[in-house]
Design an enzyme around this catalytic site. Structure first.
Site, PDB file in Angstrom:
ATOM      1  N   LYS A 132       0.191  12.559  -6.224  1.00 38.51           N
ATOM      2  CA  LYS A 132      -1.165  12.147  -5.898  1.00 38.51           C
ATOM      3  C   LYS A 132      -1.574  12.573  -4.501  1.00 38.51           C
ATOM      4  CE  LYS A 132      -2.262   9.026  -3.606  1.00 38.51           C
ATOM      5  NZ  LYS A 132      -2.416   7.577  -3.771  1.00 38.51           N
ATOM      6  N   SER A 192       0.811  -1.214   0.000  1.00 36.64           N
ATOM      7  CA  SER A 192       0.000   0.000   0.000  1.00 36.64           C
ATOM      8  C   SER A 192       0.848   1.269   0.000  1.00 36.64           C
ATOM      9  CB  SER A 192      -0.879  -0.017   1.259  1.00 36.64           C
ATOM     10  OG  SER A 192      -1.231   1.287   1.663  1.00 36.64           O
ATOM     11  N   GLY A 193       0.488   2.209  -0.856  1.00 32.09           N
ATOM     12  CA  GLY A 193       1.176   3.499  -0.857  1.00 32.09           C
ATOM     13  C   GLY A 193       0.953   4.251   0.442  1.00 32.09           C
ATOM     14  N   LEU A 194      -0.298   4.199   0.919  1.00 33.07           N
ATOM     15  CA  LEU A 194      -0.621   4.889   2.174  1.00 33.07           C
ATOM     16  C   LEU A 194       0.216   4.349   3.329  1.00 33.07           C
ATOM     17  CD1 LEU A 194      -2.415   6.699   4.015  1.00 33.07           C
ATOM     18  CD2 LEU A 194      -3.993   4.773   4.168  1.00 33.07           C
ATOM     19  N   ASP A 238       0.592   4.191  -7.238  1.00 32.96           N
ATOM     20  CA  ASP A 238       0.005   5.543  -7.277  1.00 32.96           C
ATOM     21  C   ASP A 238      -0.334   5.923  -8.723  1.00 32.96           C
ATOM     22  OD1 ASP A 238       0.170   5.670  -4.538  1.00 32.96           O
ATOM     23  OD2 ASP A 238       2.046   6.795  -4.501  1.00 32.96           O
ATOM     24  N   ASN A 263      -4.252  11.103  -1.341  1.00 34.68           N
ATOM     25  CA  ASN A 263      -5.036   9.933  -0.952  1.00 34.68           C
ATOM     26  C   ASN A 263      -6.511  10.151  -1.297  1.00 34.68           C
ATOM     27  OD1 ASN A 263      -6.749   8.356   1.290  1.00 34.68           O
ATOM     28  ND2 ASN A 263      -4.837   7.259   0.896  1.00 34.68           N
ATOM     29  N   SER A 264      -7.156   9.083  -1.754  1.00 28.26           N
ATOM     30  CA  SER A 264      -8.542   9.160  -2.239  1.00 28.26           C
ATOM     31  C   SER A 264      -9.540   9.604  -1.177  1.00 28.26           C
ATOM     32  CB  SER A 264      -8.983   7.797  -2.766  1.00 28.26           C
ATOM     33  OG  SER A 264      -8.176   7.407  -3.836  1.00 28.26           O
ATOM     34  N   ASP A 287       0.780  10.380   2.229  1.00 28.64           N
ATOM     35  CA  ASP A 287       0.494   9.622   1.007  1.00 28.64           C
ATOM     36  C   ASP A 287       0.383  10.604  -0.164  1.00 28.64           C
ATOM     37  OD1 ASP A 287      -0.179   7.581  -0.730  1.00 28.64           O
ATOM     38  OD2 ASP A 287      -2.236   7.378   0.000  1.00 28.64           O
ATOM     39  N   HIS A 334     -12.708   2.052  -7.380  1.00 25.40           N
ATOM     40  CA  HIS A 334     -12.609   2.518  -6.000  1.00 25.40           C
ATOM     41  C   HIS A 334     -13.838   3.334  -5.622  1.00 25.40           C
ATOM     42  CE1 HIS A 334     -10.669   2.767  -2.290  1.00 25.40           C
ATOM     43  NE2 HIS A 334      -9.866   3.781  -2.463  1.00 25.40           N
ATOM     44  N   ASP A 380       1.025  -0.818  -5.031  1.00 21.89           N
ATOM     45  CA  ASP A 380       0.283   0.410  -5.272  1.00 21.89           C
ATOM     46  C   ASP A 380       1.258   1.395  -5.919  1.00 21.89           C
ATOM     47  OD1 ASP A 380      -1.089   2.767  -5.144  1.00 21.89           O
ATOM     48  OD2 ASP A 380      -1.443   2.686  -2.972  1.00 21.89           O
ATOM     49  N   ARG A 421      -6.653   1.647 -12.021  1.00 20.55           N
ATOM     50  CA  ARG A 421      -7.585   2.059 -10.966  1.00 20.55           C
ATOM     51  C   ARG A 421      -8.396   3.266 -11.411  1.00 20.55           C
ATOM     52  NH1 ARG A 421      -5.570   3.231  -4.853  1.00 20.55           N
ATOM     53  NH2 ARG A 421      -6.832   5.054  -4.356  1.00 20.55           N
ATOM     54  N   GLU A 431      -3.299   4.547 -10.788  1.00 21.57           N
ATOM     55  CA  GLU A 431      -4.592   5.232 -10.693  1.00 21.57           C
ATOM     56  C   GLU A 431      -4.615   6.441 -11.613  1.00 21.57           C
ATOM     57  OE1 GLU A 431      -3.814   5.567  -6.491  1.00 21.57           O
ATOM     58  OE2 GLU A 431      -4.029   7.748  -6.556  1.00 21.57           O
TER      59      GLU A 431
HETATM   60  C1  SPV Z   1      -3.472   2.458  -0.487  1.00 25.55           C
HETATM   61  O1  SPV Z   1      -3.571   1.516   0.307  1.00 25.55           O
HETATM   62  O2  SPV Z   1      -2.513   3.234  -0.513  1.00 25.55           O
HETATM   63  C2  SPV Z   1      -4.544   2.718  -1.445  1.00 25.55           C
HETATM   64  C3  SPV Z   1      -5.903   2.358  -1.091  1.00 25.55           C
HETATM   65  O3  SPV Z   1      -4.284   3.269  -2.478  1.00 25.55           O
HETATM   66  S1  SPV Z   1      -6.689   3.806  -0.539  1.00 25.55           S
HETATM   67  O4  SPV Z   1      -5.951   4.303   0.616  1.00 25.55           O
HETATM   68  O5  SPV Z   1      -8.016   3.370  -0.239  1.00 25.55           O
HETATM   69  O6  SPV Z   1      -6.696   4.796  -1.592  1.00 25.55           O
HETATM   70 MG    MG Z   2      -2.567   4.302  -2.417  1.00 25.33          MG
END
Ligand code: SPV
Ligand code: MG
Length: 294
Positions: A120, A46-48, A87, A122-123, A58, A189, A85, A158, A114
């Site tokens: 980026k 995971s990027g986060l 990104d 975070n979503s 993130d 997502h 991930d 994504r 994505e």
């Molecule tokens: C991550 O885990 O970094 C993701 C998922 O991209 S989210 O945090 O839901 O965007």
């Molecule tokens: Mg991410």
């Protein structure tokens, strides 16, 4: 003896098989081992959580080569395939090309990119984040697929249209374009608290390409419903990091307040457990083989 199955093939099989698959988040070598030990068959890097475990946001504050270094530890620590991930791909098509080549070199089985812009966000932060131009993003997908050096490398595209409020039609339009550009699967997502829009999307998408979902916000939806909806793969995106934050916070507070270890000793992993997790037994065996006998 047959050749060992590659990790590239293992991830491809998870994503393409008709049964529901699960990827567990990990963010370093140790958490990757814990995911494997629990029985998971694949890892979401995971990027986060990689960012957060480095103390960063993130927002592409860690450079892509710093992320690559973390991935190398994770890959070395496990036998599991890793979906990274990626990104936004860290730039344009050219950055994606180099990323995919380096991931293949390090035995990383797949990447998810994505349709947003570098750097980026975070979503789950803010509303109506700008999306990448559709054709430009398709170029990133094509460039990534053209750069893989293993046949079974997986590229997941994504779609952020639902998250950024562009609606179902835009999400479907983009998913179709990314599929045609060569993406092996679509990650759709959502940040709603129910899975309604995910089910609508899945129903209209059908079986054009495997669907990957991240139910962080709609966590209460029974997994069986995702199975019935024909979802390919569920990503449990951040739960090892989040559980470790809770545990570390409790331990730090207790030791701080007590000025003693007495009340934590029984509830934390043993030092022996650390030795076991990182494979000290193998080193002892190797020492007997390679060091001169005493
Ligand atoms: C991550 O885990 O970094 C993701 C998922 O991209 S989210 O945090 O839901 O965007
Ligand atoms: Mg991410």
């Amino acid at each position: 003896a047959g050749q060992a199955q590659t990790r590239f093939f293992a991830l491809r099989r998870e994503i393409e098989s008709s049964s529901l698959s699960f990827l567990m988040e990990a963010h370093d070598g140790l958490s990757a081992k814990i995911a494997e030990e629990a029985g998971f068959r694949g890892i979401w890097a995971s990027g986060l959580t990689i960012s957060a475990s480095l103390g960063l946001r993130d927002s592409n504050e860690a450079s892509w080569t710093q992320v690559l270094d973390v991935l190398e530890y994770m890959s070395d620590a496990t036998t599991l395939p890793i979906l990274v991930d990626g990104d936004t791909g860290y730039g344009n098509f050219n950055n994606v090309r180099r990323l995919v080549r380096k991931l293949c070199e390090r035995n990383i089985a797949g990447v998810c990119i994505e349709d947003k812009l570098f750097p980026k966000t975070n979503s789950f932060i803010g509303e109506a984040q700008p999306l990448a131009d559709l054709d430009e993003f398709c170029g990133r997908i094509k460039a990534g697929k053209d750069s893989q050096t293993d046949l079974d490398f997986t590229l997941v595209a994504r779609v952020e249209a639902l998250v950024s409020g562009r609606g179902m039609e835009e999400a479907l339009r983009r998913a179709e374009a990314y599929h045609r550009a060569g993406a092996d699967a679509i990650l759709i997502h959502s940040k709603q608290s129910t899975a309604e829009e995910i089910f609508t999307f899945a129903g209209r998408w059908g079986d054009r390409a495997p669907l990957v979902i991240v139910p962080t916000m709609y966590y209460a939806t029974p997994t069986e419903l995702f199975r019935q909806a024909g979802i390919s793969t569920i990503i449990w995106a951040n739960h090892l990091l989040r559980s470790s934050i809770t545990a570390m916070r409790e331990t730090a507070a207790r030791i701080h307040d007590d000025q003693s270890l007495v009340r934590v000793e029984g509830s934390v992993a043993t030092v022996k457990d650390i030795f076991r997790l990182v494979g000290n037994a193998e080193l002892e065996e190797a020492e007997r083989r390679y060091l001169p006998a005493k």
